[in-house]
Design a protein around this motif. Structure first.
Motif, PDB file in Angstrom:
ATOM      1  N   ALA A 206     -12.076  -1.288   7.312  1.00 44.05           N
ATOM      2  CA  ALA A 206     -11.228  -0.170   6.888  1.00 44.05           C
ATOM      3  C   ALA A 206      -9.759  -0.473   7.153  1.00 44.05           C
ATOM      4  CB  ALA A 206     -11.655   1.117   7.600  1.00 44.05           C
ATOM      5  N   ARG A 207      -9.460  -1.060   8.295  1.00 43.28           N
ATOM      6  CA  ARG A 207      -8.067  -1.400   8.620  1.00 43.28           C
ATOM      7  C   ARG A 207      -7.524  -2.443   7.637  1.00 43.28           C
ATOM      8  NH1 ARG A 207      -4.455   1.246   9.728  1.00 43.28           N
ATOM      9  NH2 ARG A 207      -3.074  -0.027   8.531  1.00 43.28           N
ATOM     10  N   LEU A 208      -8.334  -3.446   7.307  1.00 39.51           N
ATOM     11  CA  LEU A 208      -7.911  -4.462   6.348  1.00 39.51           C
ATOM     12  C   LEU A 208      -7.669  -3.853   4.965  1.00 39.51           C
ATOM     13  CD1 LEU A 208     -10.261  -7.414   7.350  1.00 39.51           C
ATOM     14  CD2 LEU A 208      -7.777  -7.325   7.605  1.00 39.51           C
ATOM     15  N   LEU A 209      -8.534  -2.939   4.564  1.00 40.63           N
ATOM     16  CA  LEU A 209      -8.357  -2.271   3.269  1.00 40.63           C
ATOM     17  C   LEU A 209      -7.078  -1.447   3.253  1.00 40.63           C
ATOM     18  CD1 LEU A 209     -12.067  -1.241   2.742  1.00 40.63           C
ATOM     19  CD2 LEU A 209     -10.750  -2.733   1.210  1.00 40.63           C
ATOM     20  N   ARG A 210      -6.795  -0.746   4.340  1.00 38.54           N
ATOM     21  CA  ARG A 210      -5.564   0.051   4.416  1.00 38.54           C
ATOM     22  C   ARG A 210      -4.321  -0.850   4.442  1.00 38.54           C
ATOM     23  NH1 ARG A 210      -7.132   5.027   4.478  1.00 38.54           N
ATOM     24  NH2 ARG A 210      -9.079   5.599   5.483  1.00 38.54           N
ATOM     25  N   ASP A 211      -4.425  -1.966   5.126  1.00 36.03           N
ATOM     26  CA  ASP A 211      -3.313  -2.922   5.121  1.00 36.03           C
ATOM     27  C   ASP A 211      -3.072  -3.466   3.712  1.00 36.03           C
ATOM     28  OD1 ASP A 211      -2.944  -2.555   7.844  1.00 36.03           O
ATOM     29  OD2 ASP A 211      -3.908  -4.452   8.411  1.00 36.03           O
ATOM     30  N   ALA A 212      -4.141  -3.744   2.981  1.00 34.04           N
ATOM     31  CA  ALA A 212      -3.996  -4.219   1.603  1.00 34.04           C
ATOM     32  C   ALA A 212      -3.357  -3.140   0.734  1.00 34.04           C
ATOM     33  CB  ALA A 212      -5.357  -4.628   1.034  1.00 34.04           C
ATOM     34  N   ALA A 213      -3.742  -1.887   0.939  1.00 32.45           N
ATOM     35  CA  ALA A 213      -3.143  -0.783   0.188  1.00 32.45           C
ATOM     36  C   ALA A 213      -1.642  -0.712   0.454  1.00 32.45           C
ATOM     37  CB  ALA A 213      -3.813   0.537   0.557  1.00 32.45           C
ATOM     38  N   GLU A 214      -1.269  -0.876   1.698  1.00 33.25           N
ATOM     39  CA  GLU A 214       0.155  -0.866   2.053  1.00 33.25           C
ATOM     40  C   GLU A 214       0.892  -2.028   1.374  1.00 33.25           C
ATOM     41  OE1 GLU A 214       2.915  -1.121   6.066  1.00 33.25           O
ATOM     42  OE2 GLU A 214       0.813  -0.531   6.249  1.00 33.25           O
ATOM     43  N   PHE A 215       0.261  -3.187   1.331  1.00 33.63           N
ATOM     44  CA  PHE A 215       0.846  -4.341   0.644  1.00 33.63           C
ATOM     45  C   PHE A 215       1.098  -4.027  -0.828  1.00 33.63           C
ATOM     46  CE2 PHE A 215      -0.007  -7.983  -2.120  1.00 33.63           C
ATOM     47  CZ  PHE A 215       1.041  -8.816  -1.766  1.00 33.63           C
ATOM     48  N   PHE A 216       0.085  -3.457  -1.495  1.00 31.98           N
ATOM     49  CA  PHE A 216       0.249  -3.107  -2.909  1.00 31.98           C
ATOM     50  C   PHE A 216       1.399  -2.132  -3.106  1.00 31.98           C
ATOM     51  CE2 PHE A 216      -4.375  -4.312  -3.416  1.00 31.98           C
ATOM     52  CZ  PHE A 216      -4.129  -5.397  -4.243  1.00 31.98           C
TER      53      PHE A 216
ATOM     54  N   PRO B 161       2.975   1.349 -11.299  1.00 34.03           N
ATOM     55  CA  PRO B 161       1.765   2.148 -11.559  1.00 34.03           C
ATOM     56  C   PRO B 161       0.467   1.400 -11.227  1.00 34.03           C
ATOM     57  CG  PRO B 161       3.320   2.407 -13.346  1.00 34.03           C
ATOM     58  CD  PRO B 161       3.845   1.292 -12.476  1.00 34.03           C
ATOM     59  N   GLN B 162       0.396   0.133 -11.593  1.00 36.48           N
ATOM     60  CA  GLN B 162      -0.812  -0.644 -11.288  1.00 36.48           C
ATOM     61  C   GLN B 162      -0.974  -0.856  -9.785  1.00 36.48           C
ATOM     62  OE1 GLN B 162      -3.323  -1.731 -13.398  1.00 36.48           O
ATOM     63  NE2 GLN B 162      -4.330  -2.167 -11.463  1.00 36.48           N
ATOM     64  N   MET B 163       0.122  -1.108  -9.095  1.00 40.99           N
ATOM     65  CA  MET B 163       0.063  -1.307  -7.644  1.00 40.99           C
ATOM     66  C   MET B 163      -0.330  -0.015  -6.927  1.00 40.99           C
ATOM     67  SD  MET B 163       0.598  -4.519  -7.159  1.00 40.99           S
ATOM     68  CE  MET B 163      -0.267  -4.763  -8.709  1.00 40.99           C
ATOM     69  N   ASP B 164       0.155   1.118  -7.417  1.00 44.91           N
ATOM     70  CA  ASP B 164      -0.250   2.403  -6.840  1.00 44.91           C
ATOM     71  C   ASP B 164      -1.733   2.661  -7.079  1.00 44.91           C
ATOM     72  OD1 ASP B 164       2.274   2.941  -5.830  1.00 44.91           O
ATOM     73  OD2 ASP B 164       2.837   4.268  -7.490  1.00 44.91           O
ATOM     74  N   HIS B 165      -2.197   2.315  -8.278  1.00 48.55           N
ATOM     75  CA  HIS B 165      -3.621   2.454  -8.594  1.00 48.55           C
ATOM     76  C   HIS B 165      -4.466   1.597  -7.644  1.00 48.55           C
ATOM     77  CE1 HIS B 165      -7.229   2.893 -11.070  1.00 48.55           C
ATOM     78  NE2 HIS B 165      -7.383   1.595 -10.928  1.00 48.55           N
TER      79      HIS B 165
END
Length: 62
Positions: free
Chosen positions: A9-19, A31-35
Motif C-alpha cells: 500500500a505504501r509503495l502504491l501511494r508513493d507511485a501515486a504521488e510520483f504520477f 489528466p493521464q497522470m491524475d488518472h
C-alpha cells in the motif's frame, strides 16, 4: 514490523504521488497522470482494507 500488504500500500501511494508530480510539471499529460494516481490510490485502499480479497478480471484466468 510491517506486513506485505502495508508495504504494498505504501509503495502504491508513493507511485501515486510520483504520477501527480509528473503531471504537475507537464500540463499536457496531467489528466493521464491524475488518472494513474487515482488508480494506484484505489488499489492501495483495497490492499489496506481487505488484503486477501479476490475479484474477477476479464480475459485473465490466473
Amino acid at each position: 514490523m510491517s506486513t506485505n500488504a502495508e508495504i504494498a500500500a505504501r509503495l502504491l501511494r508513493d507511485a501515486a504521488e510520483f504520477f501527480r508530480h509528473v503531471g504537475d510539471q507537464n500540463a499536457p499529460i496531467r489528466p493521464q497522470m491524475d488518472h494513474n494516481a487515482r488508480a494506484f490510490e484505489a488499489v492501495a485502499d483495497l490492499v489496506e482494507t481487505d488484503p486477501t480479497a479476490e475479484f474477477e478480471t476479464e480475459g485473465q484466468d490466473r
